[in-house]
Design an enzyme around this catalytic site. Structure first.
Site, short mmCIF file in Angstrom:
data_model
loop_
_atom_site.label_atom_id
_atom_site.label_comp_id
_atom_site.label_asym_id
_atom_site.label_seq_id
_atom_site.Cartn_x
_atom_site.Cartn_y
_atom_site.Cartn_z
N ARG A 234 0.82 -1.22 0.00
CA ARG A 234 0.00 0.00 0.00
C ARG A 234 0.86 1.26 0.00
O ARG A 234 0.81 2.05 0.93
CB ARG A 234 -0.88 0.06 1.26
CG ARG A 234 -1.93 -0.97 1.43
CD ARG A 234 -2.88 -0.60 2.59
NE ARG A 234 -2.17 -0.18 3.78
CZ ARG A 234 -1.75 -0.99 4.75
NH1 ARG A 234 -2.01 -2.28 4.70
NH2 ARG A 234 -1.09 -0.50 5.78
N CYS A 327 4.07 35.03 5.12
CA CYS A 327 2.76 35.63 5.43
C CYS A 327 1.67 34.74 4.85
O CYS A 327 1.94 33.67 4.31
CB CYS A 327 2.68 37.03 4.84
SG CYS A 327 4.09 38.08 5.30
N ASP A 329 -0.31 35.16 2.21
CA ASP A 329 -0.39 35.08 0.75
C ASP A 329 0.93 35.37 0.05
O ASP A 329 0.97 35.42 -1.18
CB ASP A 329 -1.40 36.11 0.23
CG ASP A 329 -2.72 36.02 0.96
OD1 ASP A 329 -3.43 35.03 0.76
OD2 ASP A 329 -3.01 36.91 1.78
C1 LIG Z 1 -1.38 6.73 4.27
C2 LIG Z 1 -1.41 5.27 4.40
C3 LIG Z 1 -0.59 4.46 3.61
C4 LIG Z 1 0.47 5.01 2.70
O1 LIG Z 1 1.57 5.42 3.49
P1 LIG Z 1 2.91 5.97 2.82
O2 LIG Z 1 3.85 6.08 3.95
O3 LIG Z 1 2.56 7.28 2.20
O4 LIG Z 1 3.31 4.97 1.81
C5 LIG Z 1 -0.76 3.10 3.68
N1 LIG Z 1 -1.69 2.56 4.50
C6 LIG Z 1 -2.45 3.32 5.31
C7 LIG Z 1 -3.41 2.67 6.22
C8 LIG Z 1 -2.34 4.69 5.30
O5 LIG Z 1 -3.11 5.43 6.10
#
Ligand SMILES: *Cc1c(COP(=O)(O)O)cnc(C)c1O
Length: 393
Positions: A234, A327, A329
């Site tokens: 993931r 700041c 903007d």
């Molecule tokens: C954000 C997240 C990821 C990805 O994490 P990275 O460190 O950006 O690769 C994977 N799993 C879960 C549950 C997340 O919340």
């Protein structure tokens, strides 16, 4: 897939904008292809939460799918629904929603809903009974992060899950967890969490359940810890070409390239005498007669206020540092007495280090934060210009 390598595209400019974000969809595609290669035989779920870490939810999702991701993941249920509304049909996992969230809508949209607590499971089962059809769920075990997921009562949860499956209320498509210290691969919690995960999966199996896809690895674990790949990884940050372990390697070291470039235009260039205080509180004072430039971006745009007197930019190939406070903007830079800079010149706020530009990592170090926060906070008011997109996603 064999993705052609696109040379870094010149920043195209939205007419009249003071500042904008250029997103290189080809970089996202190629980064995902690299992650797919590294993770194989595990598949890749590209995390596109938080507007794809500021890169644009739908742009990034489509590019990730072209790169070979077979799943997409978002934190919030509403982000998942937004992807479906945009016509993205890929398998999709969500993991954060409050009581009374639209679980039925998610189920109708074919979104896999994470169940990481007893109430999550009860809510899903109630929806399934109402629909007369199973809801696709993934079980989340807290293996030690101490955040979301089932921590101490996995056995009871397993039993409840088994009942829900037997009743036909849920279809278990995956089982997953998340690391506390993935960015320190040698940290003892990493091994301990992996072991706990394997045990939690075994407990599901002993209860007669098929755990579905097992997944644990974020970007850092995808890049540094093949033992944690299981069936699916993931990655989020790495999808966007940033290093989750800057001490262990740059994006280029991992075969990745930064997908975000942030550009502004100088709106003022003016002479100042030695001893001139600059910006609120005069935290910078010119030490010689010089030329100041005004960069029309501020903390409302995502420039960290903590980067006062520290954040780096590049103008006409030369590095400068934020002069004084950031700041809301705008911020100032000291261009030096001999500058040939002029109003309208492009200011590269962050981009690809390979071109000698400041990077998100440079800004993180200047502001005492992490590269994740730098890119994620680039504000919605900055126009996004997409380059390198493919239409076949
Ligand atoms: C954000 C997240 C990821 C990805 O994490 P990275 O460190 O950006 O690769 C994977 N799993 C879960 C549950 C997340 O919340």
């Amino acid at each position: 897939m064999t993705a052609p390598t696109t040379p870094s595209a010149p920043a195209s400019t939205p007419a009249g904008a003071s500042a904008w974000v250029t997103v290189d969809a080809a970089a996202i595609r190629d980064n995902v292809a690299e992650l797919v290669r590294r993770a194989a035989p595990a598949h890749v779920l590209a995390v596109v939460k938080a507007d794809a870490y500021g890169h644009g939810l739908v742009t990034a999702a489509r590019a990730a799918l072209v790169g070979g991701a077979t799943w997409l993941g978002v934190a919030q249920l509403d982000e998942a629904l937004a992807l479906r509304t945009a016509g993205v049909t890929a398998p999709l996992l969500t993991w954060i929603y409050p009581p009374h969230a639209d679980i039925a809508g998610a189920a109708d949209a074919g979104i896999d809903v994470t169940v990481g607590s007893a109430w999550n499971l009860e809510a899903v089962v109630a929806v399934a009974r109402e629909r007369g059809r199973p809801v696709r769920v993934q079980a989340k075990v807290d293996t030690g992060l101490g955040r979301g997921g089932v921590l101490t009562d996995w056995s009871e949860f397993t039993a409840a899950l088994a009942r829900a499956v037997a009743e036909g209320a849920v279809e278990l498509t995956g089982t997953w967890s998340h690391f506390a210290w993935a960015d320190a691969p040698q940290h003892p919690t990493v091994r301990a969490q992996q072991d706990r995960f394997v045990e939690a999966v075994a407990e599901l199996e002993r209860a007669g359940l098929d755990p579905g896809l097992r997944h644990l690895a974020n970007s850092a674990a995808t890049l540094t810890n093949p033992d944690a790949h299981f069936d699916l990884v993931r990655p989020g940050l790495a999808v966007y070409g940033l290093s989750p372990v800057p001490d262990l390697g740059s994006p280029q070291d991992f075969g990745l390239r930064e997908a975000m470039r942030v550009t502004a235009r100088l709106t003022q260039v003016k002479q100042a005498r030695a001893g001139q205080g600059v910006s609120y509180g005069h935290e910078y004072t010119t030490d010689r007669d010089t030329v100041l430039g005004l960069v029309p971006m501020g903390y409302a745009d995502g420039i960290p206020r903590h980067a006062g007197n520290a954040g780096p930019v590049q103008v006409r190939g030369r590095r400068h540092t934020v002069a004084g406070r950031v700041c809301m903007d705008q911020f100032m830079i000291d261009l030096g007495p001999g500058t040939d800079a002029a109003p309208g010149d492009e200011v590269t706020v962050l981009g690809r280090g390979a071109d000698g530009e400041p990077t998100a990592q440079d800004w993180a170090e200047a502001a005492g934060t992490i590269n994740y926060e730098v890119v994620t906070r680039m504000a919605p008011r900055l126009p996004r210009v997409v380059v390198g997109a493919q239409d076949d996603a």
